[in-house]
Enzyme design. Structure first.
Site, PDB file in Angstrom:
ATOM      1  N   LYS A   1      36.499  13.499  13.675  1.00  0.00           N
ATOM      2  CA  LYS A   1      35.860  12.659  12.679  1.00  0.00           C
ATOM      3  C   LYS A   1      34.375  12.439  12.952  1.00  0.00           C
ATOM      4  O   LYS A   1      33.539  12.616  12.070  1.00  0.00           O
ATOM      5  CB  LYS A   1      36.583  11.315  12.657  1.00  0.00           C
ATOM      6  CG  LYS A   1      36.008  10.351  11.678  1.00  0.00           C
ATOM      7  CD  LYS A   1      36.458   8.951  12.013  1.00  0.00           C
ATOM      8  CE  LYS A   1      35.769   8.447  13.268  1.00  0.00           C
ATOM      9  NZ  LYS A   1      36.052   7.039  13.546  1.00  0.00           N
TER      10      LYS A   1
ATOM     11  N   GLU B   1      35.175   4.699   9.419  1.00  0.00           N
ATOM     12  CA  GLU B   1      36.353   3.815   9.500  1.00  0.00           C
ATOM     13  C   GLU B   1      36.584   3.070   8.190  1.00  0.00           C
ATOM     14  O   GLU B   1      36.785   1.856   8.176  1.00  0.00           O
ATOM     15  CB  GLU B   1      36.174   2.796  10.636  1.00  0.00           C
ATOM     16  CG  GLU B   1      35.905   3.388  11.991  1.00  0.00           C
ATOM     17  CD  GLU B   1      37.167   3.881  12.693  1.00  0.00           C
ATOM     18  OE1 GLU B   1      38.199   4.118  12.009  1.00  0.00           O
ATOM     19  OE2 GLU B   1      37.115   4.063  13.922  1.00  0.00           O
TER      20      GLU B   1
END
Length: 840
Positions: free
Chosen positions: A80, A269
């Site tokens: 990520k 996030e």
DNA sequence: CGAGACCTAATTTTT
DNA sequence: TTAGGTCTCG
């Protein structure tokens, strides 16, 4: 805590013209964006930039799909952060935007720091040119300082932390003539936070909510609190989100300025965003269509399966709804996992598949090896044995040359840590505790900071209150009250009131002279502000105020540590230009880096483990009531259970190679021994990837009586009687739930001992995969939520002869409701719940 | 004001 | 069990 407007950068200082069309090269057009220029250079003219070569096809797609709304579902361990940082580098390198035109938000300072570093590495140098890369809060401050007057503040406003916030609320509750015990400030602070998480101003909160506190005066108190903040020229953390939202809403021209400014928005996030953050993003992201503007370039990265902060306002819904919110959004799934073995991934995927509200994904790895270990499930008699056995396992690994740094124990609740700490101390195994009270939250640090604050900000009443009698100088409640009265009467800050009061006859001589000494000291220190270096001044303040002496004379065991912390505080101030600069930093970054290099096993909660990874991970305490936590079940119903399951998923996916799960049959909770049953999550693991460890060892004790004894709660393949036979039976957890009792206690032992380290916080990387699923449905389902312990009186009488699974036979020595004190023949006197003993 | 008795509540945590 | 808070007395 202290703010200062001096570094408010003016808009667009590095933008030659407002809107560089996509593909146009900004480099060379003057000054500012050396980064972009270097990025261009790094690209080396080749058709495909080098930084792209390191990516897999999905990652690359996520990086190269720069235009339009994009949701990157990045499964655990799928790279990520790499995607996020490469994407930014790519945008810069291709000249799509200047650094200052990219808004990149994270949740933690650590994540922001890490992104900056990694972008720097990609692009060749530290990224100072990314002024809008930061946490929601730090960017909020930046916006708010610039437009403070639109929120009725001065741009030098102070940022209160939770501690200040609570003290302030307490004052307000008292001032309203309410009983602050019946209506605890802490609780109200949480309610306010909850409202602010939703972006609600006092007049916007729901009636029911408003009524829930202080006999219906919730709204009133909230409003009073906001008023008070304004008069203190202060904001709390929630305001850092809410006030910018309000400013944007009320001032379209201001919002338009930001619309013009930001070409690309990136959010890390995303599954953790709360409603206020969502609104904030929407406002910034939604440029008016009419203007014929470029498409909305927002890229959110997250993993719905790792959403574990619902209890503090995060809305998983935000990520689940993304495609509806941003029509035409592209969803890119990162499912190739670079972290864990196939067994670990298999176990995790199977577990999380039990959740309904998810977008779905399938993590896979292509580095599977034939000899990889399955996930191991271990049973232990009680939590002590659990700690002992894990300790042995750790030592065994250590003797096989495994570094302690590669191992972690992740617990559901922090009280579980104690037993491991004890164990590691006896074994002499180094460990570090991650999480827990942060450096800047420690009492001595906060006291010291309060001194610095009052010196640098005359009007910081909260700081003044904090230190007026620390160290003790005979200025108690009565004196403080007097100061308050004067302050209120004259409309001046407390410090000024104190000065005035010290010069009059109003006070008794003793406190008066104490007060005079204090104010004169402060005056002198203020005078030194510009004359001495700030570190020197800080030392002077702590010395002359008697604060360091206070701890030197304190003979409690923590005192030396506190002095050490104070030294560390001064040391860390050296990194800043001035006292004010330092204070500004501290108010947002409640976290001091620490860099112990020793080899040590990590001990932390599952929540703190998100983003980290370890070769070997131990997950103890997989028992109903503890994990899933009873309280999550009681309060969150089905969605609560799903969040617990996501937490389990986070835990499982932290492991790279070895994963050990444990459950204990007995655990002491609130000082009472209770029998437990294995977590339902254990039964949700796939047989193909899991081994039940055949410990054999100390398992048992008085337990012969237990093995083969019918589990009163239902069956599990992990019931003791079946542990070694590997039976695969489906559980009857609903029934089991019914008699569950409250689990969990809390302890924050201050372990002493050599090899211990406590760290503020941590994070690494996380990610995701793809799939499908329905969204709604956070309805409470009775069968999962059944409640605890009945309070009906015990059926036992004093002197009764009883049998207990853990302690064997004994006599009832005392009865307290359903709690029995029993003199056991072998185990001594213990307190247990009556439901766990039977007539002998 | 400070020391000691007494009561109460008890996940998870960032900014 | 135990930590933290409040309350009471000297």
């Amino acid at each position: 805590m202290s703010g200062f407007p001096d570094d408010i950068p003016f808009f667009d200082e590095d933008e030659p013209s407002a809107n560089p069309p996509a593909q146009q090269k900004p480099a060379g057009s003057g000054s500012g964006s050396g980064i972009a220029a270097r990025a261009m250079a790094a690209r080396g003219g080749a058709a495909s930039a080098r930084y792209l070569d390191a990516l897999n096809p999905e990652q690359r797609l996520a990086v190269e799909t720069t235009e339009g709304p994009v949701l990157v579902l990045a499964g655990a361990g799928t790279g990520k952060t790499r995607v996020l940082t490469t994407r930014i580098a790519h945008i810069l390198a291709t000249g799509r935007a200047y650094p200052s035109q990219i808004l990149a938000v994270t949740f933690t300072n650590k994540a922001a720091r890490e992104m900056k570093e990694r972008i720097g590495t990609l692009v060749g140098e530290a990224v100072e040119g990314m002024p809008w890369l930061g946490t929601f809060h730090s960017i909020g401050v930046k916006i708010l300082r610039r437009h403070a007057e639109l929120a009725g503040l001065k741009s030098s406003f102070t940022i209160l932390d939770t501690d200040d916030q609570i003290r302030l609320i307490k004052q307000i509750i008292q001032a309203e003539g309410l009983d602050d015990k019946r209506w605890p400030a802490r609780q109200f602070a949480q309610m306010i936070d909850g409202w602010k998480n939703k972006g609600l101003a006092p007049k916007e909160i729901a009636e029911g909510d408003a009524r829930a506190f202080a006999n219906g005066r919730g709204r009133e108190l909230y409003a009073a609190y906001q008023e008070r903040l304004k008069s203190l020229n202060a904001v709390d953390f929630g305001d850092l989100l809410c006030l910018p939202i309000r400013i944007f809403r009320d001032n379209p021209d201001v919002l338009a300025e930001y619309h013009r400014k930001f070409r690309y928005i990136l959010v890390d996030e995303y599954q953790d965003t709360n409603t206020a953050q969502y609104m904030w993003l929407r406002l910034l992201a939604q440029r008016p269509k009419s203007a014929g503007e470029a498409p909305l370039n927002i890229c959110c990265v997250g993993d719905d399966d790792q959403s574990i902060y619902g209890w503090r306002g995060a809305e998983v819904d935000n990520i689940l709804r993304f495609e509806k919110d941003f029509p035409g959004a592209k969803v890119i799934r990162l499912e190739r996992n670079y972290r864990s073995t196939a067994h670990i991934l298999g176990a995790a995927s199977h577990l999380i598949a039990h959740n309904e509200g998810r977008l779905g994904k399938t993590l896979f790895t292509d580095k599977a090896q034939p000899d990889e270990a399955k996930v191991k499930v271990h049973a232990s008699w009680d939590s002590e044995e659990e700690a002992r056995a894990i300790g042995e396992e750790v030592e065994a690994l250590q003797s096989k040359r495994h570094a302690l740094n590669d191992m972690a124990i992740l617990v559901r609740a922090s009280f579980q840590m104690r037993e491991f700490e004890d164990r590691f101390v006896t074994l002499g195994v180094n460990y570090r505790v991650i999480g827990g009270p942060r450096f800047y939250e420690r009492q001595e640090i906060r006291d010291a900071l309060a001194y610095f604050r009052i010196v640098s900000q005359e009007a910081d009443d909260l700081a003044f209150e904090r230190i007026i009698n620390v160290p003790k100088r005979g200025l108690g409640d009565a004196s403080l009250r007097q100061v308050h009265d004067v302050a209120r009467a004259r409309q001046v800050p407390l410090l000024q009131a104190a000065r005035d009061l010290a010069g009059t006859e109003e006070m008794k001589p003793k406190p008066r002279s104490a007060l005079r000494t204090l104010t004169e000291n402060i005056d002198r220190w203020q005078d030194l502000l510009d004359k001495t270096s700030h570190t020197e001044l800080a030392e002077t303040i702590l010395e002359e105020s008697g604060y360091t002496d206070m701890w030197k004379n304190d003979r409690s065991p923590e005192a030396p540590g506190r002095l050490e912390n104070l030294k560390e505080l001064i040391r860390s101030m050296e990194d800043y230009e001035s006292l004010r600069g330092f204070l500004e930093h501290v108010s947002l970054v409640m976290d001091a880096e620490r860099h112990e290099e020793m080899d040590a096993i990590s001990l932390m909660t599952l929540h703190s483990a998100k983003g980290l990874e370890f070769e070997t991970v131990f997950l103890p305490g997989w028992e109903e009531g503890l994990f899933p936590h009873q309280r999550a079940l009681d309060e969150g119903g089905r969605s609560g259970l799903e969040e617990e399951r996501r937490l389990a998923y986070v835990g499982l996916t932290r492991a790279k190679k070895n994963l050990h799960l444990w459950f204990a049959s007995n655990r002491r909770i609130h000082g009472l021994w209770q029998s437990t049953i294995p977590s339902r999550f254990l039964d949700e693991l796939p047989e193909a990837h899991v081994d039940v460890a055949d410990e054999g060892s100390s398992y048992g004790g008085y337990g012969q009586g237990h093995i083969g004894r019918p589990n009163p709660y239902g069956k599990s393949r992990f019931d003791n009687a079946e542990v070694f036979s590997n039976t695969y039976s489906t559980p009857g957890w609903q029934r089991a739930q019914k008699n569950r009792s409250d689990a969990t206690a809390r302890n924050w032992g201050t372990r002493s001992g050599h090899q211990v380290e406590r760290i503020g916080y941590g994070e690494t990387d996380s990610g995701y995969g793809a799939g499908r699923g329905s969204v709604k449905g956070r309805v409470i389902e009775g069968e999962l939520v059944a409640k605890s312990v009945s309070e009906s009186p015990s059926a036992f009488k004093l002197g009764d002869r009883v049998f207990h699974m853990k302690f064997g036979n004994g006599n009832v020595a005392a009865i307290d409701g359903n709690k029995l004190t029993i003199d056991f023949d072998k185990a001594g006197q213990k307190r247990v719940l009556d439901s766990f003993v039977q007539p002998a």
